[in-house]
Design an enzyme around this catalytic site. Structure first.
Site, PDB file in Angstrom:
ATOM      1  CD  GLU A 291      -3.836 -37.744 -19.124  1.00 30.67           C
ATOM      2  OE1 GLU A 291      -3.948 -38.773 -18.468  1.00 30.67           O
ATOM      3  OE2 GLU A 291      -3.161 -37.666 -20.184  1.00 30.67           O
ATOM      4  NE  ARG A 294      -0.525 -25.552 -23.190  1.00 34.36           N
ATOM      5  CZ  ARG A 294       0.807 -25.537 -23.256  1.00 34.36           C
ATOM      6  NH1 ARG A 294       1.463 -24.421 -23.072  1.00 34.36           N
ATOM      7  NH2 ARG A 294       1.475 -26.645 -23.540  1.00 34.36           N
ATOM      8  NE  ARG A 331       5.037 -22.915 -22.178  1.00 34.87           N
ATOM      9  CZ  ARG A 331       4.479 -22.383 -23.220  1.00 34.87           C
ATOM     10  NH1 ARG A 331       4.323 -21.085 -23.297  1.00 34.87           N
ATOM     11  NH2 ARG A 331       4.054 -23.127 -24.219  1.00 34.87           N
ATOM     12  CE1 TYR A 335       8.769 -26.551 -25.219  1.00 30.45           C
ATOM     13  CE2 TYR A 335       7.862 -24.934 -23.700  1.00 30.45           C
ATOM     14  CZ  TYR A 335       8.348 -26.200 -23.948  1.00 30.45           C
ATOM     15  OH  TYR A 335       8.401 -27.101 -22.927  1.00 30.45           O
ATOM     16  CB  CYS A 360      25.027 -14.090 -17.149  1.00 34.94           C
ATOM     17  SG  CYS A 360      25.338 -12.996 -15.792  1.00 34.94           S
ATOM     18  CD  GLU A 361      21.831 -18.293 -21.887  1.00 34.31           C
ATOM     19  OE1 GLU A 361      22.563 -18.618 -20.929  1.00 34.31           O
ATOM     20  OE2 GLU A 361      21.290 -19.097 -22.632  1.00 34.31           O
ATOM     21  CE1 TYR A 389       3.340 -28.532 -18.683  1.00 33.90           C
ATOM     22  CE2 TYR A 389       1.827 -27.147 -19.913  1.00 33.90           C
ATOM     23  CZ  TYR A 389       2.186 -28.381 -19.424  1.00 33.90           C
ATOM     24  OH  TYR A 389       1.376 -29.471 -19.657  1.00 33.90           O
TER      25      TYR A 389
HETATM   26  N1  LLP Z   1      -1.303 -35.760 -20.702  1.00 36.18           N
HETATM   27  C1  LLP Z   1      -0.061 -36.152 -21.020  1.00 36.18           C
HETATM   28  C2  LLP Z   1       0.268 -37.567 -21.083  1.00 36.18           C
HETATM   29  C3  LLP Z   1       0.918 -35.184 -21.288  1.00 36.18           C
HETATM   30  O1  LLP Z   1       2.140 -35.577 -21.621  1.00 36.18           O
HETATM   31  C4  LLP Z   1       0.586 -33.811 -21.201  1.00 36.18           C
HETATM   32  C5  LLP Z   1       1.598 -32.799 -21.458  1.00 36.18           C
HETATM   33  C6  LLP Z   1      -0.724 -33.461 -20.826  1.00 36.18           C
HETATM   34  C7  LLP Z   1      -1.645 -34.461 -20.596  1.00 36.18           C
HETATM   35  C8  LLP Z   1      -1.165 -32.042 -20.663  1.00 36.18           C
HETATM   36  O2  LLP Z   1      -1.020 -31.252 -21.793  1.00 36.18           O
HETATM   37  P1  LLP Z   1      -1.642 -29.772 -21.777  1.00 36.18           P
HETATM   38  O3  LLP Z   1      -3.131 -29.887 -21.620  1.00 36.18           O
HETATM   39  O4  LLP Z   1      -1.039 -29.038 -20.635  1.00 36.18           O
HETATM   40  O5  LLP Z   1      -1.243 -29.193 -23.070  1.00 36.18           O
HETATM   41  N2  LLP Z   1       6.351 -27.791 -21.269  1.00 36.18           N
HETATM   42  C9  LLP Z   1       5.516 -27.633 -22.441  1.00 36.18           C
HETATM   43  C10 LLP Z   1       4.349 -28.574 -22.429  1.00 36.18           C
HETATM   44  C11 LLP Z   1       4.751 -30.013 -22.359  1.00 36.18           C
HETATM   45  C12 LLP Z   1       3.557 -30.871 -22.173  1.00 36.18           C
HETATM   46  C13 LLP Z   1       3.920 -32.258 -21.914  1.00 36.18           C
HETATM   47  N3  LLP Z   1       2.808 -33.084 -21.706  1.00 36.18           N
HETATM   48  C14 LLP Z   1       5.041 -26.187 -22.526  1.00 36.18           C
HETATM   49  O6  LLP Z   1       5.457 -25.373 -21.698  1.00 36.18           O
HETATM   50  O7  LLP Z   1       4.287 -25.837 -23.436  1.00 36.18           O
END
Ligand code: LLP
Length: 431
Positions: A291, A294, A331, A335, A360-361, A389
Site C-alpha cells: 500500500e 509516498r 513536513r 517531523y 508569521c511564525e 504529503y
Molecule cells: N497504508 C496505511 C494504512 C497508512 O496509514 C499509510 C500512511 C500508508 C499506507 C502509506 O504510507 P507511505 O507509503 O506513504 O509511507 N504525513 C506523514 C505520513 C503519514 C502516513 C500515514 N499513513 C508524512 O508526511 O510523512
C-alpha cells in the site's frame, strides 16, 4: 568512468542529466536544458513559474506512471498473487488518482472524502480499501452503498457501527492488526507499535475474528501498516511472521512505507527489495497487498517558489524568504523532515543560508541549512521531493491561498488543480 565524467559525457551528448545525487530527488527525466535551467517533464521551470505563478506544485506525470509500473513489475516478477494499492492520502488529487486507476492499481482511502475522490477518479469500487481508526457511521454507509471491495476494520466499536449499517452483512473486510513492531522511522509516522491508536492488539485478535463472524462480515484477511519512510526492510519479514501466526487468510495487506530520497545523500532501497522482503515469508496461495503512497508520488513532484527577501545578518546568517512555506509544506515543522533547495537557473551552493517561508511564525523554516548560488529577489527556486504529503497537508494559515497542481509531460503543462483565490477564502462564510 567517474560519475563526473559520465555526467559530462551525457551533457556533451545533449542527454538528460542532473549533477550529483539530484537525479534521485527530482522527477525522472528532469534535466538542465540548453538555457541552463531545470526542466521538468520537458517544461522549463522559469516559464512554468511565469505562466502559473508561484508557489506551485509541479509534477512529472510520466514519473508517477513509471513508479506505478516499476512497483507492479517488482511484485509480478516474484508472484502472481499480489495487488498494489495506492495510498491516496499521500496525494489525494483526482488527476493523479486517475493515473493510478489507469495503471491498474487499487486504492486505499482513509475517509469519506478520499473515497469520493477515488470514485470520481474512476477506481472500480471493488478495488477500493477503506481505512480509518474512527470511521463514522455515515462513512461506513457510503463505503457499503458504493460497493467498496474491502473495509479494513480497525476496532470492536467499528464492527458494531457496521452492524447498524444496512446491507453490510456480507461485506468483505480485513482486520487491521497492531503487530507490536517498532520501525526506524520518525515517532509521529510509526504505526506498528502496541501503543497506537490504530488497529487491534494481538491479544484481542481471536475475539475480533469471532466478532466478525457473529456480525456476518466476510473476513478475508489481515492488514498492518507499520510506518512510513521505512529503510530497514527486515520489519516486513517480522510482520509477515506475526500475521501468518494469527491464522490462514487469503489476503495479507502489509501496508506501505517505501522510503524515498529527500536529499541527494539519501539512498532508499529499490522497490524490488521491498517486494522481496514482503514476499519472502508469505505462505503459498496467499495474495499479498502492498500500500505505498509516498514512493509513487513523492519524487514526482517539486514545489516552485519565488525568492522575495534576502536578508543578511552580519556574523549570524542569511535568510532567504520565499512566497510559500508551512502552508504548502508542513513536513519540516511536524517531523523535522529534511529537504534541499535549488535555484532553477543556477545550481550551486556558494551561499549558506536559511530558507524560510512568508508566514508569521519563526518556525516557518523550510530548509534550516540551505546552500544556494547567489540568491536574489525574483529567482525561481525549487524544493524537490514534495510530491507526497505536501498538497495533501496544505492549509490556509495566514489566509494564504493554496497553490495549484501542474502536471507536465513531453513539454506540455496543464493545471489539474487551480490556485485558490481570495474568493475561495470567503466561500464558506455563513454570514
Ligand atoms: N497504508 C496505511 C494504512 C497508512 O496509514 C499509510 C500512511 C500508508 C499506507 C502509506 O504510507 P507511505 O507509503 O506513504 O509511507 N504525513 C506523514 C505520513 C503519514 C502516513 C500515514 N499513513 C508524512 O508526511 O510523512
Amino acid at each position: 568512468m567517474a560519475t563526473g565524467d559520465a555526467e559530462r559525457a551525457l551533457a556533451q551528448a545533449g542527454e538528460a542529466y542532473l549533477p550529483g545525487g539530484l537525479a534521485r530527488v527530482y522527477p525522472q527525466g528532469t534535466r538542465i536544458n540548453s538555457g541552463g535551467r531545470v526542466e521538468i517533464g520537458g517544461c522549463d521551470t522559469v516559464e512554468l513559474a511565469r505562466e502559473f505563478g508561484t508557489p506551485a506544485y509541479v509534477y512529472a506525470e510520466d514519473d508517477m506512471r513509471a513508479r506505478a509500473r516499476a512497483t507492479v513489475e517488482a511484485f509480478a516478477a516474484r508472484t502472481e498473487r499480489f495487488e498494489v494499492v495506492y495510498a491516496s492520502k499521500a496525494f489525494p488529487c483526482t488527476a493523479a488518482m486517475r493515473i493510478f486507476a489507469e495503471e491498474g492499481l487499487s486504492c486505499d482511502v482513509a475517509s469519506g472524502g478520499e473515497l469520493h475522490l477515488a470514485l470520481r477518479a474512476g477506481f472500480a469500487p471493488e478495488r477500493i480499501y477503506m481505512h480509518g481508526n474512527n470511521k463514522s457511521e455515515p462513512e461506513l454507509e457510503y463505503a457499503v452503498t458504493s460497493g467498496v471491495g474491502h473495509i479494513v476494520v480497525d476496532s470492536f466499536d467499528e464492527i458494531e457501527r457496521l452492524e447498524r449499517v444496512g446491507g453490510a452483512s456480507a461485506q468483505p473486510v480485513l482486520l487491521r492488526v497492531t503487530p507490536g513492531i517498532d520501525t526506524d522511522t520518525h515517532l509521529k509516522i510509526q504505526t506498528g507499535q502496541l501503543d497506537s491508536k490504530f488497529g487491534i492488539p494481538l491479544a484481542h485478535l481471536e475475539r475480533a475474528v469471532e466478532r466478525c463472524a457473529t456480525a456476518g462480515l466476510q473476513l478475508r484477511g489481515l492488514h498492518a501498516h507499520i510506518g512510513s519512510q521505512v529503510n530497514d526492510l527486515s520489519v516486513y519479514e517480522a510482520l509477515t511472521d506475526v500475521l501468518r501466526d494469527i491464522g490462514d487468510f487469503p489476503l495479507l495487506n502489509l501496508g506501505g512505507g517505501f522510503a524515498i530520497a529527500y536529499t541527494r545523500e539519501d539512498r532508499p532501497p529499490p522497490v524490488a527489495e521491498y517486494a522481496e522482503a514482503m514476499l519472502r515469508r508469505v505462505p503459498d496461495g496467499v495474495t499479498v497487498l502492498c500500500e505505498p503512497g509516498r514512493s509513487l508520488v513523492g519524487n514526482a513532484g517539486v514545489t516552485l517558489y519565488t525568492v522575495g527577501t534576502v536578508k543578511e545578518i552580519p556574523g549570524v546568517r542569511t535568510y532567504v524568504s520565499v512566497d510559500g512555506g508551512m502552508s504548502d509544506n508542513i513536513r519540516p515543522m511536524l517531523y523535522g523532515a529534511t529537504y534541499e533547495a535549488d535555484l532553477v537557473e543556477r545550481l550551486g551552493d556558494s551561499v549558506p543560508c536559511r530558507l524560510v517561508g512568508m508566514h508569521c511564525e519563526s518556525g516557518d523554516v523550510l530548509v534550516p541549512e540551505a546552500a544556494l548560488e547567489n540568491p536574489r529577489p525574483g529567482d525561481v527556486l525549487a524544493v524537490g521531493a514534495t510530491g507526497a504529503y505536501g498538497h495533501a497537508m496544505a492549509n490556509n494559515y495566514n489566509a494564504v491561498c493554496r497553490p495549484p497542481v501542474i502536471f507536465c509531460r513531453g513539454g506540455e503543462a496543464r493545471v489539474v488543480v487551480r490556485r485558490e483565490t481570495y474568493d475561495d477564502l470567503t466561500r464558506r462564510d455563513a454570514e
